[in-house]
Design a protein around this motif. Structure first.
Motif: not given
Lengths: 131, 131, 131, 131
Positions: A83-85, A109-112, A118-119, A122-126
């Motif tokens: 999804g988005e985040s 998906c969270v930033p440390i 967070v979004s 793209d590379d993780l999404r791919d």
């Protein structure tokens, strides 16, 4: 397409009726997501340091359809939907042609050092969508 | 000769320092003996019903030489030595050419519904010594 | 004198014969040392940040004398002996007046970011010997 | 009214960020149901032999709202709701006044050597509803 791993139910997973304890299945589900993340090149143990991200679990729901015993060979499939985040992992565990358990984990998906989502980069999404 | 299996340390095995929790290593040792017994055709989950035997643990001693982290690939070797009514399993876990932990389990061969040890049956002895 | 905690064997600890799986006993031993360290005011989860120390395990040896079943109430005693730069934990698990398992862990006192052992600090030594 | 037990997060439950691994929370949830069943006089380890019944899990869904660390003291509440041939366990885990995880297990009442559900016996129903 799916990521698939094989799990053999071990003696030490089994209960007085000879069937797998539920918490052991949850261990195996978690291990399966760990194997999947390693397979796509984003192992959990690198998320933080390499990518400054985390993917904590926000919910899980599982159904148990059948019982499995010591020595049973179970194929566990994992499909990721991004999804988005957030990321959704769908699991199906198959033994002798029957689904013995299935379910879904929702992760965000969270930033440390951050709270909100967070979004998904793209590379993780791919990577997640490549399997 | 030895039985060997490969273990990848998973995120869920690791502690706040990023190294494997000791109880997780013991789980993996036990799983290794389970995989070995399956390999030689005498899986734990059949011992009782098929062979009317058990192989309970009577003692274990392990040394931890080094620390292993999430993602580390560890080769675990198992060698079996068979006594009159006992079996000894020796383990060595190797990562990056170093022994990270090693140790021994002593098990005794008992009949179901019996207390004392019995002689290890010849076919089990042969199987244990075949690897 | 000893630190003692009570453990009830749970259904999810038990195997096809209704007795506790060995790895579950090791989990409980580790949990007992954790409860002991908390009791004396030096919990594992503060060692690193508060005291810049670790107490990694270097060896363990355990004997299993008897079998325990779901619902069995087991008293686990822990005695600590402090060396120059090491700590020994001796465990005895008692059910119905019989020792069901016993053994020893050897741990070494190490500084964070250091390899070798350091002297056990006096206040930790006093705390360990107070029980 | 609820059954409540206290869980202290242990060092060996925690991950590289110092927070509890998800599979460990599931272990604790399962242990909580075990403690509850013991409290009401129907422990899991007697269900089969004493009552010729089982209460297998058919589904579980859990939400994780917050993170808990080594040393955190968590109160876990369990409420049982009894259907015709099923039982629902609702869990809420509270730390520092906040719900950190919550969820539901659905279990079905089955006879030994049987497949389908049977009515929950009146004395089990009374015991489940007594807390």
């Amino acid at each position: 397409m799916s990521f698939t791993r094989t799990w053999t139910v071990r003696f030490s997973d089994t209960d007085p009726f000879g069937i797998a304890h539920y918490p052991r299945m949850i261990d195996v589900i978690h291990e399966t997501s760990d194997m999947f993340m390693e397979e796509i090149g984003w192992p959990y143990w690198e998320l933080h340091e390499e990518h400054e991200l985390g993917l904590p679990l926000v919910s899980m729901d599982f159904d148990f359809h059948g019982q499995i015993e010591g020595g049973d060979v179970v194929e566990i499939e994992l499909d990721a939907t991004v999804g988005e985040s957030s990321v959704q992992f769908d699991y199906r565990a198959i033994h002798d042609g029957e689904v013995v358990f299935s379910g879904t984990e929702h992760r965000v998906c969270v930033p440390i050092n951050g709270d909100g989502g967070v979004s998904v980069p793209d590379d993780l999404r791919d990577a997640l969508e490549s399997v």
